[in-house]
Each structure stands twice: as structure tokens, then as C-alpha cells.
Design a protein around this motif. Sequence first.
Motif, PDB file in Angstrom:
ATOM      1  N   ILE A  67      26.872   1.601  23.388  1.00  0.00           N
ATOM      2  CA  ILE A  67      27.815   0.496  23.189  1.00  0.00           C
ATOM      3  C   ILE A  67      29.131   1.126  22.786  1.00  0.00           C
ATOM      4  O   ILE A  67      29.192   1.901  21.828  1.00  0.00           O
ATOM      5  CB  ILE A  67      27.346  -0.476  22.089  1.00  0.00           C
ATOM      6  N   ARG A  68      30.206   0.793  23.532  1.00  0.00           N
ATOM      7  CA  ARG A  68      31.511   1.380  23.186  1.00  0.00           C
ATOM      8  C   ARG A  68      32.638   0.457  23.621  1.00  0.00           C
ATOM      9  O   ARG A  68      32.467  -0.426  24.458  1.00  0.00           O
ATOM     10  CB  ARG A  68      31.665   2.750  23.811  1.00  0.00           C
ATOM     11  N   LEU A  69      33.807   0.695  23.024  1.00  0.00           N
ATOM     12  CA  LEU A  69      35.012  -0.058  23.370  1.00  0.00           C
ATOM     13  C   LEU A  69      35.753   0.681  24.474  1.00  0.00           C
ATOM     14  O   LEU A  69      35.908   1.898  24.430  1.00  0.00           O
ATOM     15  CB  LEU A  69      35.914  -0.210  22.148  1.00  0.00           C
ATOM     16  N   VAL A  70      36.222  -0.085  25.460  1.00  0.00           N
ATOM     17  CA  VAL A  70      36.935   0.485  26.595  1.00  0.00           C
ATOM     18  C   VAL A  70      38.305  -0.189  26.675  1.00  0.00           C
ATOM     19  O   VAL A  70      38.438  -1.383  26.384  1.00  0.00           O
ATOM     20  CB  VAL A  70      36.143   0.248  27.903  1.00  0.00           C
ATOM     21  N   ASN A  71      39.306   0.553  27.076  1.00  0.00           N
ATOM     22  CA  ASN A  71      40.679   0.048  27.234  1.00  0.00           C
ATOM     23  C   ASN A  71      41.259  -0.453  25.915  1.00  0.00           C
ATOM     24  O   ASN A  71      42.051  -1.393  25.893  1.00  0.00           O
ATOM     25  CB  ASN A  71      40.752  -1.074  28.275  1.00  0.00           C
ATOM     26  N   LEU A  72      40.899   0.154  24.825  1.00  0.00           N
ATOM     27  CA  LEU A  72      41.432  -0.210  23.518  1.00  0.00           C
ATOM     28  C   LEU A  72      42.690   0.618  23.288  1.00  0.00           C
ATOM     29  O   LEU A  72      42.625   1.832  23.099  1.00  0.00           O
ATOM     30  CB  LEU A  72      40.408   0.058  22.417  1.00  0.00           C
ATOM     31  N   SER A  73      43.836  -0.043  23.325  1.00  0.00           N
ATOM     32  CA  SER A  73      45.095   0.681  23.157  1.00  0.00           C
ATOM     33  C   SER A  73      45.282   1.090  21.698  1.00  0.00           C
ATOM     34  O   SER A  73      44.654   0.555  20.794  1.00  0.00           O
ATOM     35  CB  SER A  73      46.268  -0.188  23.619  1.00  0.00           C
ATOM     36  N   GLU A  74      46.193   2.037  21.494  1.00  0.00           N
ATOM     37  CA  GLU A  74      46.454   2.508  20.134  1.00  0.00           C
ATOM     38  C   GLU A  74      47.054   1.409  19.265  1.00  0.00           C
ATOM     39  O   GLU A  74      46.758   1.314  18.085  1.00  0.00           O
ATOM     40  CB  GLU A  74      47.389   3.715  20.174  1.00  0.00           C
ATOM     41  N   SER A  75      47.886   0.570  19.867  1.00  0.00           N
ATOM     42  CA  SER A  75      48.492  -0.506  19.085  1.00  0.00           C
ATOM     43  C   SER A  75      47.438  -1.530  18.657  1.00  0.00           C
ATOM     44  O   SER A  75      47.472  -2.030  17.530  1.00  0.00           O
ATOM     45  CB  SER A  75      49.604  -1.187  19.893  1.00  0.00           C
ATOM     46  N   THR A  76      46.483  -1.833  19.534  1.00  0.00           N
ATOM     47  CA  THR A  76      45.413  -2.764  19.171  1.00  0.00           C
ATOM     48  C   THR A  76      44.513  -2.150  18.111  1.00  0.00           C
ATOM     49  O   THR A  76      44.099  -2.830  17.168  1.00  0.00           O
ATOM     50  CB  THR A  76      44.583  -3.134  20.421  1.00  0.00           C
TER      51      THR A  76
END
Length: 145
Positions: free
Chosen positions: A82-91
Motif C-alpha cells: 500500500i503506497r501513495l502515488v503522485n503525492l506532490s511535495e506541496s501536498t
Amino acid sequence: MSAKTKIIVLHMKEVIYTGIFLLLAVILAIVLFFMFGSGQKKSASADAKSLYKPGIYTSSIDLNENTFDLEVTVDSDRVTSIRLVNLSESTAAMFPLMEPALESLASQIYTSQSLENIQYSEDQKYTSMILLNAIETALKKAENN
């Protein structure tokens, strides 16, 4: 009193050949038992009762106009990643509890292989609930119907 004595003459070569053929017959019977025994039935029934279709499934999360994906990887009967994808640095900077909460939830899911009785701390309550809903959505896509 007359006793009828019978004398049987065996050739050693015939005794050895008979013993070898009996040994080969026993070995063949054991091999056939393991090939066609109950082991085949158990593996076929295990395949029929798989929980998930193996693959990678995603679910989108929207937070304050920021969208990123949660990716769940499953085998036929367990959650493997389970992982986060497309998580920007600002988010990630705006929502600093997102990654630690996911790590905590993922470790519990890996060990129990269930979304039941998942525990999370009070300071991560809403973040954990958002992540659990996304994980549940991804797992519903993966379920074997």
C-alpha cells in the motif's frame, strides 16, 4: 509313519529379480500416490477460493483541490503493498500526517490482512479515515466475485 518331505530348489538369480521387481512396484505405487493423491485437490480448491484478482489497484484522494492516488497491490489472497502515488511535495507539506498514518495503517493491514479492528491515534483520526476509505475502495475493485 511316512513323512513326505518336499524339497524346493530356488535359483538365486530368480530370487534377486523377484525382489527387485517388488521394490520397483512399491516405489511406483508411492510415486502414483503422491502424484494423484489428495494434494492436487487441495491446491485446486485453494485457487477457487482466492480473495482477490492479483494486480495493482488505485483509488483517488482529493484534499483541498490536490489530487493524489493510493495504490494497493494484491496477490490472490493477500495485500502485499500500500503506497501513495503522485503525492506532490506541496501536498505532503500541507498534510504532514498522511505518510506516517499510511505506514501505521499498512503495517496493521499486512499483519491482519483485514480492514477490521484497525487502530489509529486521535491526532491521525481523520487522515486515517480518509486513507482507510481509499484502501477499501481499491480492495473492492480487487475482490473476486
